[in-house]
Design an enzyme around this catalytic site. Sequence first.
Site, PDB file in Angstrom:
ATOM      1  N   HIS A  61      81.404 113.809  -3.062  1.00  0.00           N
ATOM      2  CA  HIS A  61      80.527 113.602  -1.901  1.00  0.00           C
ATOM      3  C   HIS A  61      81.403 112.996  -0.807  1.00  0.00           C
ATOM      4  O   HIS A  61      81.665 111.800  -0.823  1.00  0.00           O
ATOM      5  CB  HIS A  61      79.387 112.646  -2.245  1.00  0.00           C
ATOM      6  N   HIS A 243      77.566 115.468 -14.091  1.00  0.00           N
ATOM      7  CA  HIS A 243      77.765 114.081 -14.561  1.00  0.00           C
ATOM      8  C   HIS A 243      76.932 113.682 -15.786  1.00  0.00           C
ATOM      9  O   HIS A 243      76.147 112.746 -15.746  1.00  0.00           O
ATOM     10  CB  HIS A 243      77.611 113.051 -13.430  1.00  0.00           C
ATOM     11  N   ASP A 316      82.288 112.870  -9.332  1.00  0.00           N
ATOM     12  CA  ASP A 316      81.105 112.430  -8.591  1.00  0.00           C
ATOM     13  C   ASP A 316      81.507 111.366  -7.557  1.00  0.00           C
ATOM     14  O   ASP A 316      80.782 110.391  -7.328  1.00  0.00           O
ATOM     15  CB  ASP A 316      80.019 111.905  -9.536  1.00  0.00           C
TER      16      ASP A 316
HETATM   17 ZN    ZN Z   1      76.970 113.707  -7.252  1.00  0.00          ZN
END
Ligand code: ZN
Length: 458
Positions: A61, A243, A316
């Site tokens: 992200h 994840h 992540d």
């Molecule tokens: Zn994520």
Amino acid sequence: MLRIKNARIVKNEELKEVNIYVERGKIKDIVPGDEILLPVEKEINVKGNIVFPGFIDPHVHFDDPGFTEREDFETGTRSAAAGGITTIIDMPCTSIPPVTNGKNFDYKLNIVKPKAYVDFAFWGGVTPQQVESGEYRKSLKELKDKGIIGVKFYTISGMKLYPRMTVPDMDKTFRAVKELNLICAIHAEDCYLVDYYSNLMQEMRREDPESWYEGRTYEAEPEAIWSVVAITEKVRNKLHIVHLSTKEGLNIIRWAKVQGLDVSTETCPQYLIFTIEDFKKVGSLLKIAPPLRKEEDREELWRGLKDGSIDFISTDHAAGKYPEEKSESNIWKNYAGIPGTQLAVPTILHYGYHQGRLTLGEIQKLMSENIAQRYGLHPQKGVIKVGGDADFTVVDLDKKWVVEPSKLESKGKYSPLIEKELTGKIYMTIVRGEVVYKEDKGIVGTKGYGKLIKTKIK
Ligand SMILES: [Zn+2]
């Protein structure tokens, strides 16, 4: 022509000494170490260090545009370069507007392309509003034509612009995504369980880390995985669970694979290293969603990587504004996320390879080849093969070093690994024949060099 000299590559679990020839960013030839065949203009001596196919972080992200107070494509891709990651795949939801149609894709691309130090690909997205209006089919087709590698779904979401999808929404969109031959990636936590127990914790005025863990209750992950597997069982689409954090969730994925469903999953370094016990001690720095679990889950995730039921590793990467968003005494008020892309490779070398859990060949698959295969980037990415991109993660396998916040390229200069000594360091990162990071000099790449990579899945 460029020669990468004194390289050791991993082949069938053995190290092979080779020289790699690169022309116009592509691998031209790979020859045994003592043979020098072709004349070259340039040479890089990697001094016997291990050369992996460029590692890929398929789940980051980078927040650009829209949340750039947390991260942007410049700092994000610099942290990738410093971490030996040559390609990142950015999520569609943590930028404004979310990448939910062709226009939004182009808008984001124009903003982030001039900032990229490494190659990148995009995940696409879809919202419940698009399903309701019927517009989703057209938008997904546009995104496919632009080259997204898959579509991301949330079964629970705290994001206003990217809400969760219900079972009927997902059934419809899974069908549309299947027609495009793309993959559906799921953040799997059941929203009813999490909402109820999280509210309960807050009504009880609990502020401790364990209340976050208890609120995002364990069964929420397997429950949500069951739901999406049930849809996939009907639709027969390609499914990927992001994840993964629980043993029970992994067992469902194993079952689905045995049934012949086209299901894959990933886990992240944080779930492989830490448990709820660490979260209780460390607090906010380890606040993530899904939360850290128990020792038995952590160990089962390693087993899953070993036996192939977990297909690969992602980070992540999600940086909160530090210290502001990570320093509240009330755990509920802190940002959930860790900027992980810079430390993922050394972490897996340290805890995976040096602690005897994974071989170098397995790490090569889990952090490069399997990802490229699954997302249609292969054989351009993911292998050291003539004709492929000259992307290399060069690793000094036995080098000991200490993680320091000032060396982190991310805007979020925090990590649960600060001051930890790791064995295994990035020596050099090479993207399409250009050195973008060197251990002794730091980032040496050029802003804007990174390019958009599209899936080859037709
Ligand atoms: Zn994520």
